[in-house]
Design a protein around this motif. Structure first.
Motif, PDB file in Angstrom:
ATOM      1  N   ASN A 141       1.353 -11.555 -29.803  1.00 47.46           N
ATOM      2  CA  ASN A 141       1.959 -10.504 -30.614  1.00 47.46           C
ATOM      3  C   ASN A 141       1.861  -9.115 -29.986  1.00 47.46           C
ATOM      4  OD1 ASN A 141       3.277 -10.032 -33.212  1.00 47.46           O
ATOM      5  ND2 ASN A 141       1.480  -8.779 -33.668  1.00 47.46           N
ATOM      6  N   ASN A 142       0.749  -8.796 -29.328  1.00 54.49           N
ATOM      7  CA  ASN A 142       0.571  -7.454 -28.774  1.00 54.49           C
ATOM      8  C   ASN A 142       1.391  -7.223 -27.503  1.00 54.49           C
ATOM      9  OD1 ASN A 142      -1.038  -9.189 -27.241  1.00 54.49           O
ATOM     10  ND2 ASN A 142      -2.556  -7.613 -26.828  1.00 54.49           N
ATOM     11  N   GLU A 143       2.085  -8.240 -26.998  1.00 53.97           N
ATOM     12  CA  GLU A 143       2.897  -8.098 -25.787  1.00 53.97           C
ATOM     13  C   GLU A 143       4.403  -8.125 -26.061  1.00 53.97           C
ATOM     14  OE1 GLU A 143       1.795 -10.590 -22.531  1.00 53.97           O
ATOM     15  OE2 GLU A 143      -0.335 -10.433 -23.000  1.00 53.97           O
ATOM     16  N   VAL A 144       4.814  -8.050 -27.307  1.00 52.25           N
ATOM     17  CA  VAL A 144       6.248  -8.058 -27.637  1.00 52.25           C
ATOM     18  C   VAL A 144       6.644  -6.768 -28.347  1.00 52.25           C
ATOM     19  CG1 VAL A 144       6.389 -10.570 -27.825  1.00 52.25           C
ATOM     20  CG2 VAL A 144       5.977  -9.225 -29.865  1.00 52.25           C
ATOM     21  N   ARG A 145       7.894  -6.395 -28.158  1.00 50.33           N
ATOM     22  CA  ARG A 145       8.490  -5.261 -28.876  1.00 50.33           C
ATOM     23  C   ARG A 145       9.885  -5.674 -29.307  1.00 50.33           C
ATOM     24  NH1 ARG A 145       4.022  -4.401 -28.780  1.00 50.33           N
ATOM     25  NH2 ARG A 145       2.862  -2.650 -27.956  1.00 50.33           N
ATOM     26  N   ILE A 146      10.237  -5.330 -30.525  1.00 52.14           N
ATOM     27  CA  ILE A 146      11.581  -5.595 -31.025  1.00 52.14           C
ATOM     28  C   ILE A 146      12.553  -4.692 -30.273  1.00 52.14           C
ATOM     29  CG2 ILE A 146      13.076  -5.465 -33.059  1.00 52.14           C
ATOM     30  CD1 ILE A 146      11.093  -7.702 -33.259  1.00 52.14           C
ATOM     31  N   SER A 147      13.685  -5.233 -29.887  1.00 46.25           N
ATOM     32  CA  SER A 147      14.696  -4.444 -29.183  1.00 46.25           C
ATOM     33  C   SER A 147      15.345  -3.437 -30.123  1.00 46.25           C
ATOM     34  CB  SER A 147      15.765  -5.361 -28.600  1.00 46.25           C
ATOM     35  OG  SER A 147      15.199  -6.247 -27.670  1.00 46.25           O
ATOM     36  N   ALA A 148      15.871  -2.365 -29.540  1.00 50.33           N
ATOM     37  CA  ALA A 148      16.569  -1.351 -30.341  1.00 50.33           C
ATOM     38  C   ALA A 148      17.813  -1.975 -30.979  1.00 50.33           C
ATOM     39  CB  ALA A 148      16.972  -0.180 -29.455  1.00 50.33           C
ATOM     40  N   ASN A 149      18.133  -1.508 -32.167  1.00 51.60           N
ATOM     41  CA  ASN A 149      19.327  -1.975 -32.872  1.00 51.60           C
ATOM     42  C   ASN A 149      19.856  -0.802 -33.695  1.00 51.60           C
ATOM     43  OD1 ASN A 149      21.154  -3.012 -34.788  1.00 51.60           O
ATOM     44  ND2 ASN A 149      20.173  -5.009 -34.745  1.00 51.60           N
ATOM     45  N   TRP A 150      20.897  -0.183 -33.201  1.00 53.29           N
ATOM     46  CA  TRP A 150      21.455   1.000 -33.844  1.00 53.29           C
ATOM     47  C   TRP A 150      21.884   0.696 -35.282  1.00 53.29           C
ATOM     48  CZ3 TRP A 150      26.200   2.507 -35.820  1.00 53.29           C
ATOM     49  CH2 TRP A 150      26.338   3.889 -36.057  1.00 53.29           C
ATOM     50  N   SER A 151      22.500  -0.464 -35.517  1.00 54.55           N
ATOM     51  CA  SER A 151      22.989  -0.825 -36.853  1.00 54.55           C
ATOM     52  C   SER A 151      21.858  -0.965 -37.869  1.00 54.55           C
ATOM     53  CB  SER A 151      23.774  -2.138 -36.803  1.00 54.55           C
ATOM     54  OG  SER A 151      24.932  -1.967 -36.014  1.00 54.55           O
ATOM     55  N   ALA A 152      20.692  -1.408 -37.387  1.00 51.13           N
ATOM     56  CA  ALA A 152      19.548  -1.592 -38.282  1.00 51.13           C
ATOM     57  C   ALA A 152      18.664  -0.351 -38.352  1.00 51.13           C
ATOM     58  CB  ALA A 152      18.720  -2.784 -37.820  1.00 51.13           C
ATOM     59  N   GLY A 153      19.050   0.709 -37.642  1.00 51.05           N
ATOM     60  CA  GLY A 153      18.281   1.945 -37.678  1.00 51.05           C
ATOM     61  C   GLY A 153      17.087   1.963 -36.746  1.00 51.05           C
TER      62      GLY A 153
END
Length: 66
Positions: A49-61
């Motif tokens: 878990n500490n090695e992942v990041r959610i990708s940017a998503n303009w539609s979801a803010g």
């Protein structure tokens, strides 16, 4: 517990970008493990878990951090 994600979640990991299609939860004493298929190689990794990041998503803010 193994939970299949539907839809998949785009993520950035320590091994590269990919799609998380499952998450493994071994309980309160352990980090979550994300099961991620990497875009570049097609390899599948269980990423802590500490090695992942959610990708940017303009539609979801979710915008890129500045």
């Amino acid at each position: 517990m193994l939970t299949q994600l539907n839809p998949t979640i785009p993520m950035t990991t320590s091994k590269g970008d990919g799609l998380a299609f499952a998450v493994i939860d071994y309980g309160i004493e352990h980090d979550l493990l994300w099961v991620v298929a990497l875009d570049a190689s097609g390899e599948v990794w269980c990423v802590p878990n500490n090695e992942v990041r959610i990708s940017a998503n303009w539609s979801a803010g979710r915008r890129l951090a500045t």
